[in-house]
Design a protein around this motif. Sequence first.
Motif: not given
Length: 244
Positions: A41, A66, A69, A91
């Motif tokens: 991360a 993250f 991502l 996420l």
Amino acid sequence: ELHLDCNGLDTLAYPPAGFPCLEVLNLSFNALDADAIRELAALPALRELDLSHNDLVALPDDLSAFATLERLNLDHNKLSSAAAFLSLATLPLLRALSLAHNGVRGLPASAAEGGFGALASLSLANNAIAREDALLPLLHMDALRSLIVYGNPFLHHSHASADFESVMRDQRCVHLVTQPPPPPPPKPPIDARSLAYVPEPPSRRLIARGGARKQKRAPPKEAAPAAEEEGGDAGPAFFLTVGG
């Protein structure tokens, strides 16, 4: 872009503020766990991450760190629990997720509540989903445009029910993939006429300039002259006698 696949890694360590521009990271075919994944991360520019074939059974509870991502490959792991889906739902920018070959039986009802808001592509191929209603949480994923489900037992002859296909394709505009891609074509036979002839490399034996020199044979040794018959002149002789 960095590829560290097939290295037997079970932990990850890198200096603070390391890899500031790394966007694509391949860590497939290793032995990472949830603690090792948590360390990733800190990569500030990471967009694509491949964690397939790591024998993962769990993920960190919160993956919101993250922040950049977008694509995540988790194929060939053991992430079938509800906790794994709830973790993935944190996420924030995830657009493409692959969970093929994970033993998934269904999605938890709360998986899409407040999560997966940017998810456009999801692969659940080759899992253990036996009922279509196990996929009902997908209806709450408003950004979903591609769903891969081949290799699951709820399909009959590689087809879902008419109602399921109608909802996904007609009402939700989701591209539904229920058949696996065709195998790659066989390689054509080798045509011996197309092979290039490579001459045998020259011998490494050193050859003197001007051609090999013939080795001169040593002249034969002359045989020692045979001793003349007794009484002849055989040259001086020496005798030792012991006096009586």
